[in-house]
Every structure is written in C-alpha cells, then in structure tokens.
Design an enzyme around this catalytic site. Structure first.
Site, PDB file in Angstrom:
ATOM      1  N   GLY A 204      10.954  19.114  -0.775  1.00  0.00           N
ATOM      2  CA  GLY A 204      11.059  17.488  -0.904  1.00  0.00           C
ATOM      3  C   GLY A 204      11.634  17.011  -1.852  1.00  0.00           C
TER       4      GLY A 204
ATOM      5  CB  SER B 149      15.530  13.608   0.246  1.00  0.00           C
ATOM      6  OG  SER B 149      14.478  13.563   0.696  1.00  0.00           O
TER       7      SER B 149
ATOM      8  N   GLY C  21      12.374  10.167  -4.550  1.00  0.00           N
ATOM      9  CA  GLY C  21      11.050  10.181  -5.280  1.00  0.00           C
ATOM     10  C   GLY C  21      11.055  10.969  -6.532  1.00  0.00           C
ATOM     11  CB  ILE C  22       8.041  13.190  -7.824  1.00  0.00           C
ATOM     12  CG1 ILE C  22       7.081  11.938  -7.929  1.00  0.00           C
ATOM     13  CG2 ILE C  22       7.735  14.314  -8.663  1.00  0.00           C
ATOM     14  CD1 ILE C  22       5.636  11.855  -7.914  1.00  0.00           C
ATOM     15  N   GLY C  23      10.322  14.451  -6.508  1.00  0.00           N
ATOM     16  CA  GLY C  23      11.406  15.501  -6.308  1.00  0.00           C
ATOM     17  C   GLY C  23      12.785  15.232  -6.641  1.00  0.00           C
TER      18      GLY C  23
ATOM     19  CB  SER D 205      -2.581  13.517  -6.185  1.00  0.00           C
ATOM     20  OG  SER D 205      -3.435  12.248  -6.139  1.00  0.00           O
TER      21      SER D 205
ATOM     22  CE1 TYR E  46      -0.995  12.519  -1.151  1.00  0.00           C
ATOM     23  CE2 TYR E  46      -2.785  11.920  -2.500  1.00  0.00           C
ATOM     24  CZ  TYR E  46      -1.279  12.117  -2.362  1.00  0.00           C
ATOM     25  OH  TYR E  46      -0.237  12.398  -3.598  1.00  0.00           O
TER      26      TYR E  46
HETATM   27  P1  NAP Z   1       7.963  10.216  -1.485  1.00  0.00           P
HETATM   28  O1  NAP Z   1       8.958   9.285  -2.166  1.00  0.00           O
HETATM   29  O2  NAP Z   1       7.493   9.547  -0.092  1.00  0.00           O
HETATM   30  O3  NAP Z   1       9.147  11.455  -1.218  1.00  0.00           O
HETATM   31  C1  NAP Z   1       8.507  12.553  -0.589  1.00  0.00           C
HETATM   32  C2  NAP Z   1       9.333  13.660  -0.339  1.00  0.00           C
HETATM   33  O4  NAP Z   1       8.705  14.930   0.361  1.00  0.00           O
HETATM   34  C3  NAP Z   1      10.662  13.243   0.465  1.00  0.00           C
HETATM   35  O5  NAP Z   1      11.754  13.957  -0.340  1.00  0.00           O
HETATM   36  C4  NAP Z   1      10.585  13.835   1.770  1.00  0.00           C
HETATM   37  O6  NAP Z   1      11.727  14.223   2.346  1.00  0.00           O
HETATM   38  C5  NAP Z   1       9.549  15.164   1.353  1.00  0.00           C
HETATM   39  N1  NAP Z   1       8.934  15.584   2.570  1.00  0.00           N
HETATM   40  C6  NAP Z   1       7.805  15.014   3.408  1.00  0.00           C
HETATM   41  N2  NAP Z   1       7.420  15.786   4.284  1.00  0.00           N
HETATM   42  C7  NAP Z   1       8.330  16.899   4.217  1.00  0.00           C
HETATM   43  C8  NAP Z   1       8.360  18.006   4.910  1.00  0.00           C
HETATM   44  N3  NAP Z   1       7.595  18.272   5.984  1.00  0.00           N
HETATM   45  N4  NAP Z   1       9.211  19.058   4.745  1.00  0.00           N
HETATM   46  C9  NAP Z   1       9.965  18.908   3.753  1.00  0.00           C
HETATM   47  N5  NAP Z   1      10.060  17.762   2.706  1.00  0.00           N
HETATM   48  C10 NAP Z   1       9.160  16.897   3.079  1.00  0.00           C
HETATM   49  O7  NAP Z   1       6.943  10.836  -2.398  1.00  0.00           O
HETATM   50  P2  NAP Z   1       6.708  10.903  -3.851  1.00  0.00           P
HETATM   51  O8  NAP Z   1       5.968  10.109  -4.422  1.00  0.00           O
HETATM   52  O9  NAP Z   1       8.029  11.463  -4.485  1.00  0.00           O
HETATM   53  O10 NAP Z   1       5.726  12.171  -3.659  1.00  0.00           O
HETATM   54  C11 NAP Z   1       6.055  13.631  -4.056  1.00  0.00           C
HETATM   55  C12 NAP Z   1       5.079  14.121  -4.276  1.00  0.00           C
HETATM   56  O11 NAP Z   1       4.206  13.771  -5.503  1.00  0.00           O
HETATM   57  C13 NAP Z   1       3.965  14.270  -3.220  1.00  0.00           C
HETATM   58  O12 NAP Z   1       3.489  15.821  -2.965  1.00  0.00           O
HETATM   59  C14 NAP Z   1       2.955  13.505  -3.413  1.00  0.00           C
HETATM   60  O13 NAP Z   1       1.679  13.633  -2.848  1.00  0.00           O
HETATM   61  C15 NAP Z   1       2.741  13.526  -4.915  1.00  0.00           C
HETATM   62  N6  NAP Z   1       2.155  12.173  -5.562  1.00  0.00           N
HETATM   63  C16 NAP Z   1       2.782  11.125  -5.715  1.00  0.00           C
HETATM   64  C17 NAP Z   1       2.171  10.008  -6.084  1.00  0.00           C
HETATM   65  C18 NAP Z   1       2.764   8.729  -6.118  1.00  0.00           C
HETATM   66  O14 NAP Z   1       2.021   7.748  -6.644  1.00  0.00           O
HETATM   67  N7  NAP Z   1       3.955   8.380  -5.706  1.00  0.00           N
HETATM   68  C19 NAP Z   1       1.017  10.230  -6.965  1.00  0.00           C
HETATM   69  C20 NAP Z   1       0.486  11.581  -7.084  1.00  0.00           C
HETATM   70  C21 NAP Z   1       0.976  12.793  -6.307  1.00  0.00           C
HETATM   71  P3  NAP Z   1      12.379  13.487   3.637  1.00  0.00           P
HETATM   72  O15 NAP Z   1      12.407  12.250   2.821  1.00  0.00           O
HETATM   73  O16 NAP Z   1      13.991  14.258   3.513  1.00  0.00           O
HETATM   74  O17 NAP Z   1      11.862  13.604   4.605  1.00  0.00           O
END
Ligand code: NAP
Length: 244
Positions: free
Chosen positions: A10, A12, A14-16, A139, A152
């Site tokens: 994941g 594409s 955000g954090i990844g 998280s 979640y």
């Molecule tokens: P995000 O911006 O929504 O990005 C999510 C990423 O996960 C996207 O690259 C998306 O890919 C990918 N993804 C989702 N479902 C998928 C699947 N079935 N197969 C492959 N890739 C998938 O979220 P983020 O905030 O960067 O979150 C990244 C991680 O950090 C997550 O595990 C989230 O729970 C954790 N986190 C986030 C926060 C926060 O406040 N943002 C806080 C704590 C933990 P596509 O767009 O290509 O589908």
C-alpha cells in the site's frame, strides 16, 4: 555495500509513499498499490530518477493469490525481500450496530489478514537466509480502542498481538518484527473520515497541537529497519505527539 530490498504494501499514497521516498535511493524498492494506479506510477517515475532499482506492482494484499503475485514479481526482479513493511490499511467510521458483516470482514482482511499473508510469504526467504525485518504499521487505537472505529481498533489490536508473538517465534532465527503505532497522521485516510472542523477539534487532543506528517512516521520506520535498531524486536512503538 549490498543494497537490501524493501517491499512496502500500500505505497501509492500517504504513509507508504512517504516511507518509499524516505528509503530512496538507499534500498531496492518494491512499491505496491491496489486502486491508485496513477499515483503509484507517478511515484515510481519520481523514485526512478535517483534509483532505477524500484518497481511498482498492483496487488490487493487482502487476497492470498495477489500477495503471492506481489512476491513473485519482487523475487523475479530482486531475488528476495530483505525487509517487509506491512502498511496497507483502510478505516471505517461508524457505530458497530450500523456496520455490515461484509464491511467488518473487508477491514479485517485488509488490515490484519494481509499482515499474515505477506509475512508468511516473506518468511520463506528470510528463514533460509537467517535474517530479515518486518515492520507493521499499526495505530494507537490498537491499544486504546476508539469509539466508532471498533473494527479498525480490533484489526490493529490483532496486528499488535501478531507482532509480539511473531517476534518471539522469529528471534532465534535472526528476524526482527516490530510495529509502529501512529496517532493521527495527515493523510487521505483522516480527510476521508472527518470534516475540517472535526479535524481541528481533534488537534486539541494532541499534545503537540498538530497531526503527524507522513514523513515523520517514515523516519521512525527508516531507523527501525536499520542495523542501528538490531536489539529492538517485539515492540509496538507509539508515535502520537502525546495524543490524549
Ligand atoms: P491512506 O492515505 O488512505 O493510504 C492507504 C494505502 O493503503 C494506499 O496506498 C492504498 O492503496 C493501500 N491499500 C488499501 N487497501 C489495500 C489493499 N486491499 N491492497 C493493497 N493496498 C491497499 O492511508 P494512510 O494514512 O497512509 O495509512 C497507512 C497505514 O497507516 C494504514 O495501515 C493505517 O491504518 C495506518 N495508520 C494511519 C493513521 C492516520 O492517521 N492516517 C494513523 C495510524 C495508523 P490504493 O490507494 O492504491 O488502493
């Protein structure tokens, strides 16, 4: 020095994506995406300007056959994966009684089953080589729980337990497993679930009065995968700006 291969699920957005940029060009990179092909290919071309040893693979990591394909392509290009970062995740904001079982299963499959599937797949090579690192992006809700985010929170609680158990299992094999537990990070995930006004109110609960930048989570991950962090395993490391 031999460049290690890092696979980030994941990545594409955000954090990844921030982790991929932070690790570039010191590592061979496998970025992966599910729906955001355009963003992933744009990131790929940006990374390749300084590091040709970067590939992008489309894979839904909640599905075993697609995880197999992701690793097949990674291994075909780079031989094996040294470091796995289980980052892919989705959130869903609703009361438990308003949530369908299908949605529950989708969240558990994406946030927790994916960690099992990718870790299992990565381990075939790591065990043979007697080295490797796995980082799970969890998280703080996995520890404290959050109202309206029951599933979640449960998925991230599962990730935390898996991290600790797997670290015990793999320590004798020279493989480290840790989780990073962010508070609130400024990405699409938060913008999707909350209005600007709600986000401003949430900021008041953060000691440092702001959300984390994705790059700040990436910096911690970069340290944890390095040899400098060789004695750290089985830990769930919070990075939350002192969230209440
Ligand atoms: P995000 O911006 O929504 O990005 C999510 C990423 O996960 C996207 O690259 C998306 O890919 C990918 N993804 C989702 N479902 C998928 C699947 N079935 N197969 C492959 N890739 C998938 O979220 P983020 O905030 O960067 O979150 C990244 C991680 O950090 C997550 O595990 C989230 O729970 C954790 N986190 C986030 C926060 C926060 O406040 N943002 C806080 C704590 C933990 P596509 O767009 O290509 O589908």
């Amino acid at each position: 020095m031999v460049m290690k291969t890092v696979l980030i699920t994941g990545s594409s957005r955000g954090i990844g994506a921030a982790i991929a940029k932070k690790l570039n060009p010191e590592y061979k990179l496998v970025i992966s995406y599910h729906n955001s092909e355009e963003a992933a290919l744009q990131l790929l071309s940006e990374l390749r300007k300084t590091n040709p040893l970067t590939i992008a693979v489309k894979a839904d990591v909640s599905r075993e056959e697609e995880v197999d394909y992701l690793f097949y392509v990674a291994e075909k290009n780079f031989g094996h994966v040294d470091i796995l970062i289980n980052n892919a995740g989705i959130s869903h904001y609703s009361l438990l009684q308003d949530m369908s079982f299908d949605k529950w299963q989708e969240i558990i499959a994406t946030n927790l089953n994916s960690v099992f599937l990718s870790s299992k797949r990565a381990l075939s090579h790591m065990l043979a080589r007697h080295e490797g690192v796995i980082i799970n992006i969890s998280s703080i809700w996995g520890e404290t729980g959050a109202s309206m985010e029951t599933c979640y929170s449960a998925s991230k609680g599962g990730v935390n337990a898996l991290t600790k158990a797997l670290a015990y299992e793999l320590a004798p094999s020279g493989i480290r497993v840790n989780a990073v537990a962010p508070g609130i990070v400024d990405t699409d995930m938060m913008r999707k679930d909350f209005s600007t006004e709600e986000l401003d109110t949430l900021k008041e609960d953060v000691g440092v009065c702001r959300f984390a930048k994705p790059e700040e989570i990436a910096s911690l991950v970069k340290y944890l995968i390095s040899d400098e962090a060789g004695y750290i395993t089985g830990d769930i490391i919070p990075i939350d700006g002192r969230f209440r």
